[in-house]
Design an enzyme around this catalytic site. Structure first.
Site, short mmCIF file in Angstrom:
data_model
loop_
_atom_site.label_atom_id
_atom_site.label_comp_id
_atom_site.label_asym_id
_atom_site.label_seq_id
_atom_site.Cartn_x
_atom_site.Cartn_y
_atom_site.Cartn_z
CB SER A 1 -0.90 0.02 1.24
OG SER A 1 -1.55 1.27 1.35
CG HIS B 1 -4.03 -1.45 -1.78
ND1 HIS B 1 -5.10 -2.21 -2.18
CD2 HIS B 1 -4.49 -0.63 -0.81
CE1 HIS B 1 -6.17 -1.88 -1.48
NE2 HIS B 1 -5.83 -0.91 -0.65
CG ASP C 1 -5.28 2.74 0.72
OD1 ASP C 1 -6.23 1.96 0.57
OD2 ASP C 1 -4.22 2.42 1.27
CG MET D 1 -8.47 7.46 1.95
SD MET D 1 -7.74 7.42 3.61
CE MET D 1 -6.72 5.95 3.49
CG HIS E 1 -9.47 0.37 -0.80
ND1 HIS E 1 -8.97 0.16 0.47
CD2 HIS E 1 -10.83 0.38 -0.68
CE1 HIS E 1 -9.99 0.06 1.32
NE2 HIS E 1 -11.12 0.21 0.64
CG MET F 1 -11.40 3.57 1.69
SD MET F 1 -10.01 3.45 2.83
CE MET F 1 -8.65 3.50 1.64
CG MET G 1 -12.12 -2.35 4.78
SD MET G 1 -10.52 -1.95 4.05
CE MET G 1 -9.75 -0.98 5.37
N GLY H 1 -9.43 4.46 6.65
CA GLY H 1 -9.15 5.88 6.81
C GLY H 1 -7.70 6.21 7.08
CG PHE H 2 -6.12 7.63 9.65
CD1 PHE H 2 -5.37 8.75 9.36
CD2 PHE H 2 -7.45 7.79 10.01
CE1 PHE H 2 -5.93 10.02 9.43
CE2 PHE H 2 -8.02 9.05 10.08
CZ PHE H 2 -7.25 10.17 9.79
N GLY H 3 -3.53 4.50 7.72
CA GLY H 3 -2.60 3.38 7.76
C GLY H 3 -2.03 3.20 9.14
CG ASP I 1 -6.44 -2.50 3.15
OD1 ASP I 1 -5.43 -2.29 3.85
OD2 ASP I 1 -6.92 -1.63 2.39
N GLY I 2 -5.43 -4.03 6.27
CA GLY I 2 -5.41 -3.38 7.57
C GLY I 2 -4.63 -4.19 8.59
N GLY I 3 -3.47 -3.70 8.98
CA GLY I 3 -2.69 -4.37 10.00
C GLY I 3 -2.06 -5.67 9.57
N GLY J 1 1.03 -2.36 4.21
CA GLY J 1 1.58 -1.01 4.09
C GLY J 1 2.89 -0.86 4.83
CB SER J 2 3.68 0.18 8.30
OG SER J 2 2.73 -0.67 8.93
#
Length: 227
Positions: free
Chosen positions: A7, A30, A32, A34, A63, A65, A134, A139-141, A172-174, A194-195
């Protein structure tokens, strides 16, 4: 084989072309999008997607949002996205929108927020190429993975098998080295990271490591037997 989609929300926005090249072994990039309305954050839009498409050979997984997905999603196909994900919570006519995305030449994907159940959309699944669960609030990485989403991933995989669909199941997420195996075991086969990728010293090596972990967990998973 598991697919890893880094991401760019976790990348250096001042060096997007270089950051895209740093993960060229990834399956998709990916992106994002927003709008500060559907989610409380503002990122990028069509012009940046067009520029990214020129800067990398890795296909773009957008993606969205954003509100009014029915109006805006087709423009991201025209901008060069190979896959466009809209949120069902933001779509007035999800079947029509999925068909329009496909007709324009991209893969059609639908996303569900953590509190949105998958079961009401069972009959809609054949219209899609991918479903995104999700595993954080959008909304936030950099958010922590929500383990309470694992049963939802399992139920979604069961629905896919029930209908005999060739439907990708994305999370997607964490997603990281400590959570990806649980996601794969539950039934996911496309992973947004992402991170875990861009925070690593070698992003390309991080992609390879995550893919290897996911493949190993999938091979041992009950849902993948005979898959």
């Amino acid at each position: 084989m598991a697919q890893i989609n880094p991401s760019i929300l976790s990348a250096d926005f001042a060096r997007l072309a270089e950051e895209a090249k740093a993960v060229e072994g990834a399956d998709w990039l990916h992106v994002d999008v927003m709008d500060n309305h559907f989610v409380p954050n503002l990122t990028l839009g069509v012009p940046v997607v067009e520029a990214l498409g020129r800067a990398t050979d890795t296909p773009l997984d957008c993606h969205l949002m954003i509100e009014d997905a029915d109006r805006w999603a087709p423009q991201y196909v025209e901008a060069g996205a190979g896959s466009v994900t809209f949120h069902v919570e933001a779509a007035a006519a999800p079947v029509r929108l999925a068909r329009e995305i496909r007709a324009k030449g991209a893969r059609a994907s639908m996303a569900l927020k953590p509190a949105t159940p998958v079961e009401p959309y069972e009959d809609l699944l054949p219209e899609l190429d991918m479903l995104l669960i999700m595993t954080v609030e959008p909304g936030f990485g950099g958010q922590s993975f929500l383990d309470i989403m694992l049963p939802k991933i399992r139920r979604t995989r069961e629905l896919i098998r029930k209908h005999g669909l060739e439907l990708w199941l994305q999370v997607d997420g964490g997603v990281s080295a400590t959570t990806i195996e649980r996601c794969a075991e539950a039934g996911a086969d496309v992973f947004v990271a992402g991170s875990a990728v861009y925070g690593a010293g070698d992003p390309a090596e991080a992609v390879r490591g995550l893919r290897a972990q996911a493949d190993a967990a999938t091979a041992a998973a009950s849902w993948a037997c005979g898959h």
